[in-house]
Design an enzyme around this catalytic site. Structure first.
Site, PDB file in Angstrom:
ATOM      1  N   LEU A 181       0.742  -1.143  -0.028  1.00  0.00           N
ATOM      2  CA  LEU A 181      -0.110  -0.031  -0.069  1.00  0.00           C
ATOM      3  C   LEU A 181       1.070   1.187  -0.048  1.00  0.00           C
ATOM      4  CD1 LEU A 181      -2.812  -1.062   2.438  1.00  0.00           C
ATOM      5  CD2 LEU A 181      -2.933  -0.818   0.015  1.00  0.00           C
ATOM      6  N   CYS A 199       3.318  -0.793   9.027  1.00  0.00           N
ATOM      7  CA  CYS A 199       1.777  -0.815   8.484  1.00  0.00           C
ATOM      8  C   CYS A 199       1.197  -2.098   8.580  1.00  0.00           C
ATOM      9  CB  CYS A 199       1.475   0.078   7.483  1.00  0.00           C
ATOM     10  SG  CYS A 199       2.177   1.637   7.238  1.00  0.00           S
ATOM     11  N   HIS A 200       1.532  -2.954   7.848  1.00  0.00           N
ATOM     12  CA  HIS A 200       0.653  -4.230   7.438  1.00  0.00           C
ATOM     13  C   HIS A 200       1.762  -5.607   7.703  1.00  0.00           C
ATOM     14  CE1 HIS A 200      -1.533  -1.102   5.350  1.00  0.00           C
ATOM     15  NE2 HIS A 200      -2.440  -1.761   5.833  1.00  0.00           N
ATOM     16  N   GLY A 201       2.794  -5.541   8.012  1.00  0.00           N
ATOM     17  CA  GLY A 201       3.948  -6.585   8.392  1.00  0.00           C
ATOM     18  C   GLY A 201       4.638  -7.133   7.366  1.00  0.00           C
TER      19      GLY A 201
END
Length: 174
Positions: A120, A138-140
């Site tokens: 992203l 943010c999302h790993g």
């Protein structure tokens, strides 16, 4: 007597040609600015390529520079990081690329990548994660020491921009 059927050119023919020429110039005068406004402005062209001096980056250190408005990681990798990256089997990678495909021959110690996670667009944190490379907070997503995705939702490796070495200590990106 000889009779000539072809009419002689007169004032009316001249007016038709002159009006057509003025109309063509007018259309070109209106069209040119519309087409020209599609060109990139001077600030974008100025950032199209940059040169960066690598001599101040010590082994094991990373810096972040800006190119085309994007952050770019420049990492001077250690021999250990290079050997770890080269030892990873391609079958373990989500987006298989060898370490040699991500660096320039003769300059394997330098890793240059756009610093945006391919999931992203977050900016990964360096020297973190399970693989010693970068981790997206943010999302790993986790990337190894060659910037390849190893774990997490990111679909592809960190992007390597077009670059070339002007000299041993100067790189041109873009």
């Amino acid at each position: 007597m000889a009779h000539q059927d072809a009419p002689q050119p007169g004032r009316r023919d001249f007016l038709y040609i002159a009006a057509g020429a003025v109309g063509a110039v007018g259309v070109a005068g209106v069209t040119w600015p519309l087409i020209n406004q599609l060109n990139p402005d001077a600030s974008v062209l100025a950032l199209a390529s940059i040169e960066f001096d690598l001599s101040s980056i010590e082994e094991g250190q990373s810096v972040t520079i800006k190119w085309r408005g994007l952050p770019v990681f420049v990492r001077h990798r250690t021999p250990t990081e290079i050997s770890e990256a080269q030892a990873v089997p391609l079958s373990d990678l989500k987006d298989p690329q060898t370490d040699q495909q991500r660096t320039k021959e003769g300059h394997e110690q330098w890793l240059i990548m756009v610093a945006n996670c391919t999931h992203l667009g977050c900016i990964p944190v360096g020297e973190s994660g399970e693989f010693g490379g970068w981790a997206c907070p943010c999302h790993g997503s986790q990337f190894d020491t060659a910037g390849r995705i190893r774990k997490g939702p990111a679909p592809t490796n960190l992007v390597v921009p077009p670059y070339e070495f002007v000299s041993d200590t100067l790189v041109q990106i873009g």
